[in-house]
Design a protein around this motif. Structure first.
Motif, PDB file in Angstrom:
ATOM      1  N   ARG A 580      42.760  41.648  35.857  1.00 11.04           N
ATOM      2  CA  ARG A 580      42.093  42.853  35.353  1.00 11.04           C
ATOM      3  C   ARG A 580      40.579  42.687  35.461  1.00 11.04           C
ATOM      4  O   ARG A 580      39.820  43.070  34.567  1.00 11.04           O
ATOM      5  CB  ARG A 580      42.488  43.158  33.904  1.00 11.04           C
ATOM      6  N   MET A 581      40.149  42.130  36.579  1.00 10.22           N
ATOM      7  CA  MET A 581      38.732  41.845  36.780  1.00 10.22           C
ATOM      8  C   MET A 581      38.171  42.795  37.829  1.00 10.22           C
ATOM      9  O   MET A 581      38.728  42.925  38.918  1.00 10.22           O
ATOM     10  CB  MET A 581      38.558  40.392  37.237  1.00 10.22           C
ATOM     11  N   PRO A 582      37.054  43.505  37.513  1.00 12.04           N
ATOM     12  CA  PRO A 582      36.472  44.439  38.483  1.00 12.04           C
ATOM     13  C   PRO A 582      35.532  43.732  39.459  1.00 12.04           C
ATOM     14  O   PRO A 582      34.864  42.752  39.106  1.00 12.04           O
ATOM     15  CB  PRO A 582      35.699  45.424  37.605  1.00 12.04           C
ATOM     16  N   THR A 583      35.474  44.212  40.666  1.00 10.41           N
ATOM     17  CA  THR A 583      34.493  43.747  41.651  1.00 10.41           C
ATOM     18  C   THR A 583      33.931  44.954  42.388  1.00 10.41           C
ATOM     19  O   THR A 583      34.553  46.021  42.419  1.00 10.41           O
ATOM     20  CB  THR A 583      35.097  42.780  42.679  1.00 10.41           C
ATOM     21  N   THR A 584      32.771  44.768  42.981  1.00 15.59           N
ATOM     22  CA  THR A 584      32.130  45.817  43.773  1.00 15.59           C
ATOM     23  C   THR A 584      32.122  45.397  45.229  1.00 15.59           C
ATOM     24  O   THR A 584      31.691  44.287  45.561  1.00 15.59           O
ATOM     25  CB  THR A 584      30.687  46.055  43.295  1.00 15.59           C
ATOM     26  N   GLU A 585      32.626  46.269  46.083  1.00 13.67           N
ATOM     27  CA  GLU A 585      32.608  46.032  47.520  1.00 13.67           C
ATOM     28  C   GLU A 585      31.534  46.937  48.107  1.00 13.67           C
ATOM     29  O   GLU A 585      31.715  48.147  48.221  1.00 13.67           O
ATOM     30  CB  GLU A 585      33.970  46.332  48.157  1.00 13.67           C
TER      31      GLU A 585
END
Length: 662
Positions: A580-585
């Protein structure tokens, strides 16, 4: 059972390393050839055992064997196969096993390709390498065992850290470790030479290829890590003077100094004491970087461990190897001859000048990195030493060095002519000034330092090429003759030119993106546009999607020039299901050496999206210059003079017996 087999192979590797750490050294001391030769067999065997252990851990990750704690903590059955492989070293335990694998690989390479070395020197080098391997094998088995089992076995893994699920992070750690650990060979040569009491030009000749290989890999690792952070973390920066970034940069600076110092020692038998000390300090900084990343004293996206026991263990390793090597150096240095004399204005003098600035720069970075930690440990006060300190101090140190770089190859050994070298660089100096004035005029008078920095980069490139032009006689000899002379130059000459020119290209990228990049933060709805970098960026809307182990929201953008769509790209935000970890591409589109960079923010209350847009002129020059440095290092390494050791002993020839004529 396979997992236990890998664990057992690691234990056997430890036992083999212990034998390798004792037998060849005892043999060198007693002069017993059989004991000295045992180091070769032990080094190859140790590498084979560690490679087997690493292969078993890789098998566990690829097959998603979640009964292994390391696999459960750092893998998932749904992640792509590439990240199952990179997950092997995308964690503390696996990365330390990779460190040991590369360490034993270098030991095996010394054993195989060092057959022309004097027997005692090779035996002592392999012995010192084994001391390091024994320490890290114990560290892995006692504090960081990658083969620990879970009973009962979980049905699914916790997934690999999402920011590590990227091609760049599959490549970056192995390259970085090849550089870090490669300097262990230089360290071992230095300690072995101090034990043996023999330090001469031949020693420098043996050390240089290992130094060059390690430096080339470390350059590649740092550049790959910088580019990964730039495009993966969504922050738009390529370097932030993060303490863990500094941990890799310090040995690079010291290794660059060592590379130049070894050249002086090989050519002139000068700087013997200094070169040996640099060999010790360079690997010591690699060990210090390992301590910073693995001990938990730093909080960083790059840091792995947060276990005081591991930190104390590595600290003990630091004290033993760094303290022991420096103590041996202090004991032996007084007995070493300083070497040949030379005038301050000479090629040796230029390389000493290079060394002084590089080591001072490394000391400055070390101070800025450790001072906050020391202050907090002593007083409890927390301070931050950030980019302003490093940019100011490091930039001021590098300026005189960069001005001097093209002069070095144009000065004669022992005694040079500074005015003559300056006259030969007249065209390069003129070109740099012309470009600086052109940039100053094109940018309407500012900033002055940016125009000067780009001019300095052009001067570096042109000055690096000047040496080849003069040596080949281009412009003063017939073209065919000049071409023949150019082809006849040693490969190391081309490698040096490319490496120095790469520094100029990187400088241009750093200055241009620092001075001229633009950043825009706007709220955009579908159909709205914004200007950036001379282009019009149009937001077309959002799309939801699913990956193998994540969900994402992607924004589509069109890039227009003159009202016509010339390109498009996507930028997205991902949520990885397991953690449940967000990342930005980030969405990135390249135009020549410049890039348009878009990162998504959070949705606004009115339904618009917050968008961060950067125009980054000439940013690819930063990594393009690093690529030139790597190519230069590889070309220099292929030079025949760096692959020739001491002559092999001639095999006895059968005596010719003349029979009497009948």
């Amino acid at each position: 059972m396979i997992i236990e087999f890998g664990h057992y192979a690691l234990v056997l590797a430890l036992a083999t390393s212990i034998l390798q750490s004792l037998l060849p050294v005892i043999g060198a001391w007693r002069g017993e050839r059989s004991l000295m030769q045992s180091g070769t067999t032990a080094a190859i065997t140790s590498f084979a055992l560690v490679a087997l252990s690493f292969a078993v851990l890789t098998y566990a990750h690829v097959t998603s064997d979640f009964s292994v704690a390391n696999v459960w903590e750092n893998s998932h059955s749904m992640i792509p196969l590439l990240y199952k492989y990179s997950g092997v070293w995308g964690n503390h335990e696996g990365s330390m096993l990779l460190w040991l694998l590369i360490l034993t690989l270098f030991s095996a390479l010394v054993a195989v390709f060092g057959r022309n070395l004097p027997d005692t020197l090779r035996a002592n080098v392999l012995g010192v390498q084994a001391w390091i391997a024994t320490a890290f094998s114990l560290f892995i088995l006692l504090t960081s065992n990658p083969f620990n089992r879970l009973m009962p076995a979980p049905g699914e893994g916790r997934d690999l850290n999402p920011v590590l699920q990227d091609v760049g992070l599959a490549i970056h750690p192995p390259l970085l470790y090849l550089g870090y650990v490669g300097f262990s060979v230089c360290f071992s040569f230095a300690v072995a030479a101090l034990i043996d009491g023999r330090i001469d030009a031949a020693w420098a000749r043996w050390v240089r290829p290992w130094t060059l290989a390690a430096w080339t890999f470390l350059t590649a690792g740092i550049a790959m890590g910088s580019y990964w952070a730039y495009y993966e973390l969504g922050w738009g920066g390529w370097w932030f003077w993060d303490p863990v970034e500094n941990a890799s940069f310090m040995p690079w600076l010291a290794g660059t100094a060592l590379l130049h110092s070894a050249l002086v020692m090989e050519k002139r038998e000068a700087l013997k004491i200094w070169t040996v000390l640099l060999a010790i300090l360079t690997f010591s900084l690699s060990l210090l970087g390992t301590f910073l990343v693995r001990s938990g004293v730093l909080t960083s996206v790059h840091a792995f461990a947060n276990d005081p026991t591991r930190g104390i263990f590595i600290l003990v390793i630091l004290v033993l190897f760094i303290g022991g090597a420096l103590s041996l150096f202090a004991f032996r240095a007084v007995r070493l001859k300083a070497g040949g004399l030379f005038a301050p204005i000479s090629r040796e003098g230029a390389l000493v000048y290079n060394n002084l600035i590089l080591t001072t720069a490394a000391a400055t970075v070390l101070t800025g990195t450790l001072y906050p930690l020391a202050l907090e440990a002593l007083t409890g006060a927390k301070i931050s030493v950030g980019p302003p300190f490093f940019n100011m101090t490091f930039g001021l140190l590098m300026l005189p060095l960069l001005l001097a770089v093209p002069f070095g190859p144009l000065l004669a050994w022992k005694r040079g002519d500074l005015l003559g070298a300056a006259q030969r660089l007249f065209a390069a100096i003129g070109l740099g000034l012309a470009v600086a004035l052109g940039v100053f005029y094109a940018r309407y008078g500012g900033p002055v330092m940016a125009a000067a920095g780009i001019g300095l980069g052009i001067y570096l490139i042109a000055g690096s090429l000047t040496d080849l032009v003069l040596r080949a006689g281009i412009g003063r000899l017939p073209l065919a003759t000049a071409w023949a002379r150019l082809k006849g130059l040693p490969r190391s000459s081309f490698g040096t030119t490319l490496a120095h020119a790469g520094v100029g290209v990187t400088l241009i990228g750093i200055v241009a993106v620092t001075a001229y990049e633009t950043e825009t933060i706007v709220e955009m709805k579908p159909g709205t546009t914004v200007e950036a970098g001379g282009f019009t960026l149009r937001f077309d809307g959002m799309r939801e999607g699913n990956g193998p182990n994540f969900t994402e929201e992607s924004a589509h953008f069109d890039i227009l020039s003159g009202g016509v769509v010339v390109s498009d790209f996507w930028s997205s935000k991902r949520i990885y299901t397991a953690r449940r970890m967000p990342t930005t591409e980030a969405g990135i589109r390249t135009f020549g050496t410049s890039q348009l960079y878009v990162s998504l923010g959070d949705p606004a209350p009115d339904g618009a999206m917050v968008i961060r847009i950067w125009w980054k002129p000439f940013i690819l020059c930063i990594w393009g210059g690093a690529v030139l440095m790597m190519i230069g290092g590889a070309i220099s390494l292929s030079d025949r003079r760096l692959r020739v050791g001491v002559p092999k002993k001639a095999k006895p020839q059968p005596k010719l017996v003349l029979e009497p004529a009948e």
